[in-house]
Design a protein around this motif. Structure first.
Motif, mmCIF file in Angstrom:
data_model
loop_
_atom_site.group_PDB
_atom_site.id
_atom_site.type_symbol
_atom_site.label_atom_id
_atom_site.label_comp_id
_atom_site.label_asym_id
_atom_site.label_seq_id
_atom_site.Cartn_x
_atom_site.Cartn_y
_atom_site.Cartn_z
ATOM 1 N N UNK A 1 -31.946 -12.119 -28.662
ATOM 2 C CA UNK A 1 -33.175 -12.588 -29.268
ATOM 3 C C UNK A 1 -34.376 -11.699 -28.475
ATOM 4 N N UNK A 2 -34.379 -11.692 -27.207
ATOM 5 C CA UNK A 2 -35.240 -11.020 -26.677
ATOM 6 C C UNK A 2 -35.337 -9.434 -26.941
ATOM 7 N N UNK A 3 -34.322 -9.108 -26.949
ATOM 8 C CA UNK A 3 -34.017 -7.614 -27.380
ATOM 9 C C UNK A 3 -34.528 -7.264 -28.886
ATOM 10 N N UNK A 4 -34.527 -8.183 -29.737
ATOM 11 C CA UNK A 4 -34.969 -8.076 -30.782
ATOM 12 C C UNK A 4 -36.544 -8.096 -31.025
ATOM 13 N N UNK A 5 -36.970 -9.096 -30.119
ATOM 14 C CA UNK A 5 -38.231 -9.174 -30.181
ATOM 15 C C UNK A 5 -39.082 -7.989 -29.377
ATOM 16 N N UNK A 6 -38.266 -7.096 -28.483
ATOM 17 C CA UNK A 6 -38.869 -6.073 -27.832
ATOM 18 C C UNK A 6 -38.922 -4.901 -28.806
ATOM 19 N N UNK A 7 -37.835 -5.096 -29.867
ATOM 20 C CA UNK A 7 -37.701 -3.846 -30.957
ATOM 21 C C UNK A 7 -38.853 -4.139 -31.712
ATOM 22 N N UNK A 8 -39.155 -5.371 -32.085
ATOM 23 C CA UNK A 8 -40.104 -5.487 -33.401
ATOM 24 C C UNK A 8 -41.481 -4.936 -32.719
ATOM 25 N N UNK A 9 -41.755 -5.307 -31.253
ATOM 26 C CA UNK A 9 -43.018 -4.847 -30.737
ATOM 27 C C UNK A 9 -42.996 -3.339 -30.759
ATOM 28 N N UNK A 10 -41.959 -2.684 -30.190
ATOM 29 C CA UNK A 10 -42.011 -1.283 -30.056
ATOM 30 C C UNK A 10 -42.218 -0.850 -31.659
ATOM 31 N N UNK A 11 -41.639 -1.426 -32.688
ATOM 32 C CA UNK A 11 -42.003 -0.732 -34.042
ATOM 33 C C UNK A 11 -43.117 -1.069 -34.346
ATOM 34 N N UNK A 12 -43.783 -2.120 -34.173
ATOM 35 C CA UNK A 12 -45.201 -2.525 -34.471
ATOM 36 C C UNK A 12 -46.187 -1.314 -33.785
ATOM 37 N N UNK A 13 -45.975 -1.011 -32.788
ATOM 38 C CA UNK A 13 -46.799 -0.195 -31.821
ATOM 39 C C UNK A 13 -46.657 1.226 -32.523
ATOM 40 N N UNK A 14 -45.496 1.597 -32.886
ATOM 41 C CA UNK A 14 -45.225 3.155 -33.335
ATOM 42 C C UNK A 14 -46.058 2.988 -34.651
ATOM 43 N N UNK A 15 -45.861 2.142 -35.459
ATOM 44 C CA UNK A 15 -46.340 2.051 -36.811
ATOM 45 C C UNK A 15 -47.792 2.048 -36.871
#
Length: 69
Positions: free
Chosen positions: A36-50
């Motif tokens: 769950x924490x890895x998925x949350x971190x991946x979402x944060x990275x994706x939002x920042x990149x987008x």
């Protein structure tokens, strides 16, 4: 009063996933907590990149001056 209840319901719906993730960590299922924490971190990275890509594409951010001779 209805607006207050609506906003409270939206807040509870938004935060339930974090409460569930916290509960999984507290209960002692470390594999699910890490996933769950890895998925949350991946979402944060994706939002920042987008947001960065959209800012450059729309011209809101200009590239800096060229570096070098």
């Amino acid at each position: 009063m209805a607006v207050l209840l609506y906003r409270l319901g939206r807040w509870a719906f938004r935060w339930r996933r974090y409460v569930a993730l916290l509960w999984v960590a507290v209960v002692g299922i470390p594999v699910l907590a890490k996933m769950g924490l890895a998925a949350a971190a991946a979402i944060v990275v994706a939002v920042v990149v987008a947001l960065t890509v959209i800012a450059y594409q729309t011209g809101l951010v200009q590239p800096g001056p060229p570096v070098g001779p």
